[in-house]
Design a protein around this motif. Structure first.
Motif, PDB file in Angstrom:
ATOM      1  N   LEU A 165       9.012  21.369  57.634  1.00 24.39           N
ATOM      2  CA  LEU A 165       9.536  21.852  56.356  1.00 24.39           C
ATOM      3  C   LEU A 165      10.536  22.983  56.575  1.00 24.39           C
ATOM      4  O   LEU A 165      11.598  23.023  55.933  1.00 24.39           O
ATOM      5  CB  LEU A 165       8.387  22.313  55.464  1.00 24.39           C
ATOM      6  CG  LEU A 165       7.336  21.258  55.141  1.00 24.39           C
ATOM      7  CD1 LEU A 165       6.246  21.838  54.258  1.00 24.39           C
ATOM      8  CD2 LEU A 165       7.987  20.054  54.464  1.00 24.39           C
ATOM      9  N   LEU A 166      10.232  23.904  57.492  1.00 24.71           N
ATOM     10  CA  LEU A 166      11.178  24.976  57.793  1.00 24.71           C
ATOM     11  C   LEU A 166      12.424  24.434  58.485  1.00 24.71           C
ATOM     12  O   LEU A 166      13.546  24.858  58.207  1.00 24.71           O
ATOM     13  CB  LEU A 166      10.508  26.032  58.672  1.00 24.71           C
ATOM     14  CG  LEU A 166       9.505  26.956  57.981  1.00 24.71           C
ATOM     15  CD1 LEU A 166       8.853  27.883  59.002  1.00 24.71           C
ATOM     16  CD2 LEU A 166      10.186  27.768  56.894  1.00 24.71           C
TER      17      LEU A 166
ATOM     18  N   ASP B 247       0.790  30.487  63.144  1.00 26.59           N
ATOM     19  CA  ASP B 247       0.193  29.207  62.801  1.00 26.59           C
ATOM     20  C   ASP B 247       1.030  28.448  61.781  1.00 26.59           C
ATOM     21  O   ASP B 247       1.102  27.213  61.824  1.00 26.59           O
ATOM     22  CB  ASP B 247      -1.220  29.417  62.254  1.00 26.59           C
ATOM     23  CG  ASP B 247      -2.155  29.998  63.308  1.00 26.59           C
ATOM     24  OD1 ASP B 247      -1.887  29.780  64.504  1.00 26.59           O
ATOM     25  OD2 ASP B 247      -3.140  30.662  62.929  1.00 26.59           O
ATOM     26  N   ALA B 248       1.648  29.179  60.860  1.00 26.53           N
ATOM     27  CA  ALA B 248       2.478  28.519  59.851  1.00 26.53           C
ATOM     28  C   ALA B 248       3.769  27.981  60.455  1.00 26.53           C
ATOM     29  O   ALA B 248       4.283  26.949  60.016  1.00 26.53           O
ATOM     30  CB  ALA B 248       2.791  29.482  58.709  1.00 26.53           C
TER      31      ALA B 248
ATOM     32  N   PRO C 255       1.516  20.079  57.424  1.00 30.85           N
ATOM     33  CA  PRO C 255       2.274  21.338  57.467  1.00 30.85           C
ATOM     34  C   PRO C 255       2.488  21.893  56.063  1.00 30.85           C
ATOM     35  O   PRO C 255       2.622  21.151  55.089  1.00 30.85           O
ATOM     36  CB  PRO C 255       3.595  20.921  58.122  1.00 30.85           C
ATOM     37  CG  PRO C 255       3.746  19.477  57.809  1.00 30.85           C
ATOM     38  CD  PRO C 255       2.352  18.912  57.785  1.00 30.85           C
ATOM     39  N   GLU C 256       2.516  23.205  55.976  1.00 28.43           N
ATOM     40  CA  GLU C 256       2.768  23.894  54.717  1.00 28.43           C
ATOM     41  C   GLU C 256       4.024  24.748  54.851  1.00 28.43           C
ATOM     42  O   GLU C 256       4.377  25.171  55.955  1.00 28.43           O
ATOM     43  CB  GLU C 256       1.575  24.773  54.329  1.00 28.43           C
ATOM     44  CG  GLU C 256       0.279  23.995  54.097  1.00 28.43           C
ATOM     45  CD  GLU C 256      -0.870  24.899  53.717  1.00 28.43           C
ATOM     46  OE1 GLU C 256      -0.668  26.142  53.733  1.00 28.43           O
ATOM     47  OE2 GLU C 256      -1.960  24.380  53.427  1.00 28.43           O
TER      48      GLU C 256
ATOM     49  N   LEU D 102       5.844  31.148  52.663  1.00 28.14           N
ATOM     50  CA  LEU D 102       6.771  31.789  51.723  1.00 28.14           C
ATOM     51  C   LEU D 102       7.790  32.672  52.434  1.00 28.14           C
ATOM     52  O   LEU D 102       9.001  32.480  52.308  1.00 28.14           O
ATOM     53  CB  LEU D 102       5.977  32.598  50.694  1.00 28.14           C
ATOM     54  CG  LEU D 102       6.828  33.391  49.695  1.00 28.14           C
ATOM     55  CD1 LEU D 102       7.717  32.461  48.889  1.00 28.14           C
ATOM     56  CD2 LEU D 102       5.934  34.221  48.786  1.00 28.14           C
ATOM     57  N   TRP D 103       7.310  33.674  53.206  1.00 28.44           N
ATOM     58  CA  TRP D 103       8.242  34.649  53.780  1.00 28.44           C
ATOM     59  C   TRP D 103       9.123  34.056  54.868  1.00 28.44           C
ATOM     60  O   TRP D 103      10.330  34.360  54.905  1.00 28.44           O
ATOM     61  CB  TRP D 103       7.465  35.858  54.303  1.00 28.44           C
ATOM     62  CG  TRP D 103       6.893  36.679  53.182  1.00 28.44           C
ATOM     63  CD1 TRP D 103       5.586  36.819  52.862  1.00 28.44           C
ATOM     64  CD2 TRP D 103       7.626  37.450  52.218  1.00 28.44           C
ATOM     65  NE1 TRP D 103       5.441  37.628  51.760  1.00 28.44           N
ATOM     66  CE2 TRP D 103       6.672  38.038  51.349  1.00 28.44           C
ATOM     67  CE3 TRP D 103       8.971  37.696  52.011  1.00 28.44           C
ATOM     68  CZ2 TRP D 103       7.046  38.849  50.283  1.00 28.44           C
ATOM     69  CZ3 TRP D 103       9.353  38.514  50.944  1.00 28.44           C
ATOM     70  CH2 TRP D 103       8.400  39.083  50.110  1.00 28.44           C
ATOM     71  N   PRO D 104       8.625  33.208  55.763  1.00 29.95           N
ATOM     72  CA  PRO D 104       9.561  32.556  56.691  1.00 29.95           C
ATOM     73  C   PRO D 104      10.598  31.692  55.977  1.00 29.95           C
ATOM     74  O   PRO D 104      11.748  31.611  56.419  1.00 29.95           O
ATOM     75  CB  PRO D 104       8.637  31.721  57.585  1.00 29.95           C
ATOM     76  CG  PRO D 104       7.341  32.448  57.570  1.00 29.95           C
ATOM     77  CD  PRO D 104       7.221  32.972  56.164  1.00 29.95           C
ATOM     78  N   ALA D 105      10.200  31.052  54.878  1.00 32.41           N
ATOM     79  CA  ALA D 105      11.180  30.252  54.136  1.00 32.41           C
ATOM     80  C   ALA D 105      12.240  31.141  53.506  1.00 32.41           C
ATOM     81  O   ALA D 105      13.443  30.808  53.517  1.00 32.41           O
ATOM     82  CB  ALA D 105      10.466  29.427  53.066  1.00 32.41           C
TER      83      ALA D 105
END
Length: 384
Positions: free
Chosen positions: A49-50, A337-338, A349-350, A353-356
């Motif tokens: 997703l990222l 982990d994210a 995978p999720e 918020l902050w990395p996105a």
């Protein structure tokens, strides 16, 4: 019916950025720094997703600021290459196996027995869902790196980029320019000769036609080489100034040491646990290499015609890419982990918020970079 030129609406972002011209064009190095920042961010995660968000940001900026130049069409080729890399990575995982354990079997291929010296290598065998997902994540990561590099190729003018090389790399830049112009001229000669033969009623295919076309093409290439050599000699190519031996030795030490530092720092940034020493080592290597190149430029007696300036907008574009890279490196410390979803056990995978949100500064070039000139459309009006 009379053709009437009409101006098609230009890309978005005209309110914040002026229309691009030769005076306010963005420095090509700024585009490369922005793209490399996105590539570093992509190298720090395997979350699809990222990675998809990073590719979307790069694609949006390319769509908003791409020109009609020939090199701007390379972005689609890099996207296709990235998809091919993903498919190839999955095929290799299926055929050659993977060290990733898995509990969900997909199929079992016949396993090829190998000799003892090839121990550790497996051809065929079990294929699991976890193995395929791991290969997919790994392939998407490499594809994102290629697409980010493709964005820089589509946005930066390669001729202006080579012209912006420091004086110490002047000879290398000239060699690259000559190499880049050789192939298109060769293709143009072949097309011209094939057309001439076709107009004269002569065949353009077959071994005999190829041999008859090859000699004029070779003659034209040699003539261009002589003309290029004469023009370079007339412009003083290869003439150098006298530099004290101490300055030469210092230049060699700084340049070589800086490049080694850049290589070690880049490896640290791409490694899983090397962010702590990678960034400082990369910065120190870049500083030493820049100092060495500036000292080495004293040997070159040349001037630049209308040099490109690294203006405020160029700094903003470059800083946006560096910001994305720095924020993503920092995100590895508080959300590992994210950024790296597990495959054993297999979990969905999720999108953290902050990395996105850390990827969103990469959209800044779509707002501050000069807008390419609007394309001209031709409209036909019915005659009275």
């Amino acid at each position: 019916m009379t053709p009437v030129p009409s101006v098609a609406p230009g890309p978005p972002g005209r309110l914040l950025a002026p229309v691009a011209d030769r005076g306010n064009a963005l420095h090509p190095g700024a585009w490369w720094l922005w793209a490399l920042g996105l590539a570093v961010a992509a190298s720090r995660t395997t979350n699809p997703l990222l990675l998809g968000l990073i590719v979307t940001v790069a694609g949006y900026v390319v769509a908003a600021r791409r020109t009609d130049a020939p090199w701007a069409r390379s972005y689609g080729a890099f996207v296709k290459l990235g998809l091919f890399v993903v498919a190839l990575r999955i095929v290799f995982s299926v055929v050659l196996g993977s060290p990733i354990p898995g509990a969900h079997d997909v199929l079992t291929l016949p396993e090829l027995p190998l000799p003892d010296w090839a121990r550790g290598i497996r051809v065929g065998g079990r294929v699991t869902v976890e193995q395929l997902v791991f290969a997919l994540y790994d392939g998407l990561k490499l594809a994102s790196l290629l697409i980010c590099v493709g964005a820089a190729n589509a946005l930066a003018n390669p001729a202006r980029l080579l012209k912006s090389l420091p004086g110490a790399l002047y000879e290398a830049g000239v060699a690259v320019v000559v190499a880049m112009t050789f192939a298109p001229n060769l293709v143009a000669d072949v097309v011209r000769l094939r057309t001439a033969r076709r107009l004269r009623g002569r065949p353009t295919g077959g071994v005999r036609a190829v041999l008859q076309i090859g000699l004029p093409v070779l003659e034209g290439a040699l003539e261009r080489s002589v003309a290029v050599a004469a023009s370079m000699d007339a412009r003083g190519y290869g003439r150098t100034a006298r530099v004290p031996p101490g300055v030469r030795r210092t230049t060699n030490v700084l340049t070589l040491g800086g490049l080694l530092g850049v290589c070690a720092g880049s490896y640290g940034l791409l490694a899983a646990q090397g962010a702590g020493y990678g960034l400082p080592l990369l910065a120190a290597g870049l500083a030493a290499a820049v100092a060495g190149l500036r000292l080495g430029g004293r040997r070159t007696l040349r001037t630049r015609y209308r040099p490109d300036r690294f203006g405020p907008r160029s700094w903003l574009v470059a800083a946006s890419g560096v910001t994305v890279a720095a924020l993503m490196i920092h995100a590895n410390g508080y959300a590992p982990d994210a950024l790296h979803p597990g495959v054993v056990p297999l979990i969905a995978p999720e999108l953290p918020l902050w990395p996105a949100l850390s990827v969103l500064p990469g959209l800044l070039p779509a707002l501050v970079a000069p807008v390419p000139p609007a394309r001209t459309a031709v409209r036909e009006e019915p005659s009275a």
